[in-house]
Scaffold this motif. Structure first.
Motif, short mmCIF file in Angstrom:
data_model
loop_
_atom_site.label_atom_id
_atom_site.label_comp_id
_atom_site.label_asym_id
_atom_site.label_seq_id
_atom_site.Cartn_x
_atom_site.Cartn_y
_atom_site.Cartn_z
N ASN A 42 -33.96 -26.33 -9.25
CA ASN A 42 -33.02 -25.76 -8.55
C ASN A 42 -33.57 -25.88 -7.20
O ASN A 42 -33.32 -26.02 -6.14
CB ASN A 42 -32.21 -24.48 -9.13
CG ASN A 42 -31.94 -23.82 -9.77
OD1 ASN A 42 -30.71 -23.82 -8.94
ND2 ASN A 42 -31.99 -23.54 -11.01
N LEU A 66 -26.10 -21.30 -3.83
CA LEU A 66 -25.66 -21.02 -5.99
C LEU A 66 -27.75 -20.87 -6.40
O LEU A 66 -27.74 -20.55 -7.65
CB LEU A 66 -24.69 -21.54 -5.96
CG LEU A 66 -24.94 -22.47 -7.71
CD1 LEU A 66 -24.52 -20.75 -8.00
CD2 LEU A 66 -23.64 -22.85 -8.06
N SER A 67 -27.59 -22.35 -6.30
CA SER A 67 -28.91 -23.05 -6.49
C SER A 67 -30.48 -21.53 -6.42
O SER A 67 -31.06 -21.23 -7.30
CB SER A 67 -29.85 -23.74 -6.51
OG SER A 67 -28.66 -24.90 -6.76
N ALA A 69 -29.77 -18.33 -5.91
CA ALA A 69 -28.81 -17.15 -7.02
C ALA A 69 -29.14 -17.69 -8.07
O ALA A 69 -30.28 -16.35 -8.56
CB ALA A 69 -27.71 -17.02 -6.47
N ASP A 70 -29.56 -18.71 -8.24
CA ASP A 70 -29.78 -19.18 -10.41
C ASP A 70 -31.36 -18.69 -10.04
O ASP A 70 -31.75 -18.48 -11.03
CB ASP A 70 -29.07 -20.58 -10.29
CG ASP A 70 -28.15 -20.76 -11.01
OD1 ASP A 70 -27.69 -19.56 -11.32
OD2 ASP A 70 -27.24 -21.46 -10.71
N PHE A 73 -32.04 -14.67 -10.37
CA PHE A 73 -31.09 -14.40 -11.51
C PHE A 73 -32.04 -14.87 -12.58
O PHE A 73 -31.99 -13.07 -13.51
CB PHE A 73 -29.05 -15.42 -12.07
CG PHE A 73 -28.90 -14.86 -12.78
CD1 PHE A 73 -29.02 -13.38 -12.91
CD2 PHE A 73 -28.68 -15.53 -13.61
CE1 PHE A 73 -27.52 -13.11 -13.77
CE2 PHE A 73 -27.83 -15.03 -14.63
CZ PHE A 73 -27.67 -13.64 -14.37
N ASP A 111 -24.06 -15.40 -8.76
CA ASP A 111 -22.78 -16.36 -8.88
C ASP A 111 -22.44 -16.85 -8.98
O ASP A 111 -21.17 -17.90 -8.34
CB ASP A 111 -23.57 -16.90 -10.78
CG ASP A 111 -24.81 -17.82 -10.32
OD1 ASP A 111 -25.89 -17.32 -9.39
OD2 ASP A 111 -25.73 -17.92 -11.26
N PHE A 251 -20.54 -21.18 -17.29
CA PHE A 251 -21.52 -19.87 -16.28
C PHE A 251 -20.02 -18.95 -17.39
O PHE A 251 -20.47 -17.99 -17.80
CB PHE A 251 -21.33 -19.16 -14.64
CG PHE A 251 -21.05 -18.36 -14.41
CD1 PHE A 251 -22.56 -18.23 -14.21
CD2 PHE A 251 -20.16 -17.64 -13.96
CE1 PHE A 251 -22.99 -16.30 -14.07
CE2 PHE A 251 -20.72 -16.52 -13.66
CZ PHE A 251 -21.62 -16.06 -13.34
N PRO A 283 -28.38 -21.63 -15.80
CA PRO A 283 -28.69 -21.89 -14.81
C PRO A 283 -29.89 -23.31 -14.36
O PRO A 283 -30.47 -23.68 -13.40
CB PRO A 283 -29.53 -20.39 -14.12
CG PRO A 283 -29.15 -19.63 -15.03
CD PRO A 283 -28.96 -20.05 -16.23
N ASN A 286 -27.12 -26.19 -14.62
CA ASN A 286 -27.07 -26.66 -13.46
C ASN A 286 -27.80 -27.25 -12.64
O ASN A 286 -26.53 -28.35 -12.07
CB ASN A 286 -27.14 -25.43 -12.49
CG ASN A 286 -25.59 -24.57 -13.48
OD1 ASN A 286 -25.41 -24.70 -13.95
ND2 ASN A 286 -26.08 -23.28 -12.54
#
Length: 309
Positions: A42, A66-67, A69-70, A73, A111, A251, A283, A286
């Motif tokens: 990510n 998004l990366s 957040a992953d 997360f 996400d 997801f 994650p 992704n």
């Protein structure tokens, strides 16, 4: 298992994957490897998007977030799980449990919200290409990101406010490797009406509406693609959506699978495996999905590699 109501709870006990001491090093190595792959993969996506001017577009702006957040997360659960396995400890404090639940909900919700916004972005790009640049301007992109952050914060704080109202618990054993919100709520012996209301209301708002918006966007996208006369045009349109659609299915598929599995016949072990899928495996996959199925990202990574060399 204790059945009496417990007050003044200071700590909970998380569930371990295995009590076999010979298996502990294997689990530590496996989860550490998965975590490092997730973070590095990510980070590469974020670095590629930020360093390549060709990727300074709304789609990749949301992808880089998004990366991020992953990473956050996964970092909420995996490092602590590795420490717990190595220290042979399953104890987490009540404050630590609430903090973990809050951060996990925030970035999990992020996400889902970002995937919804990305579906809207693809809808505009394919269905309204002439107006795309005007509509998806930098101000709107930042505004949509702030909306995602606000909704995610609201979700996590709502759950925290409900959890703080709990005065007693039936047990201290949480049947998962992290403080799962639904399982923490189920241990409470307080009035179930408020917690059920919040759970289902938030679930409907943050689950039903995003999924509905994504399905609606892709119905419109498919309809527009079918109207394209050239096969090359259809292929190009499909290629811009394939990576995002794969991530959405991964997801929401794992999250819905866990929910349906627990509703039909709940098993703590199966629940842990399902939770592992959407908190760790998704994650991790992704970056591979976006780098392998996206020529722009692949080209940016190659240029980044040449620049480093």
């Amino acid at each position: 298992m204790k059945t009496d109501n417990l007050t003044n709870i200071l700590e909970f006990h998380l569930m371990s994957f295995s009590e076999d001491p010979d298996l502990q090093p294997v689990l530590i190595g496996l989860f550490l490897s998965m975590y490092l792959v997730t973070v590095l993969g990510n980070l590469l996506i974020i670095l590629a998007v930020s360093s390549d001017s060709h990727l300074h577009t709304p789609m990749y702006f949301f992808l880089s977030n998004l990366s991020l957040a992953d990473i956050c997360f996964t970092s909420t659960t995996v490092p602590r799980m590795i420490v717990d396995i190595s220290a042979h400890s399953r104890v987490i404090s009540f404050v630590g449990c609430l903090s973990q639940m809050s951060v996990l909900l925030m970035f999990g919700c992020m996400d889902g919200m970002l995937l919804t916004v990305m579906a809207y972005d693809r809808f505009l790009a394919i269905c309204h290409p002439l107006h795309y640049v005007v509509i998806m301007n930098p101000r709107l992109c930042v505004f949509l990101l702030l909306v995602c952050v606000f909704i995610s914060l609201l979700d996590s704080q709502l759950h925290n406010l409900v959890a703080l109202q709990f005065t007693c618990f039936r047990d201290v054993e949480i049947a998962n490797f992290f403080c799962h919100p639904s399982q923490l709520f189920s241990l409470s012996c307080s009035d179930t009406l408020i917690k059920n209301l919040v759970t289902y209301l938030v679930g409907a708002i943050l689950g039903f509406f995003p999924i509905s918006a994504i399905i609606f966007s892709y119905c419109k996208i498919v309809s527009s693609i079918l109207k394209i006369s050239s096969s090359s045009g259809r292929y190009k349109a499909c290629s811009t959506c394939s990576s995002h659609l794969s991530v959405v299915c991964l997801f929401y598929g794992t999250a819905i699978g866990e929910y349906l599995g627990s509703a039909v016949s709940y098993s703590p072990r199966k629940g842990m495996v399902a939770s592992l899928m959407y908190t760790v495996v998704t994650p991790m996959l992704n970056p591979f999905i976006y780098s392998l199925r996206n020529r722009d990202i692949t080209s940016a990574l190659k240029r980044l590699q040449r620049f480093k060399v």
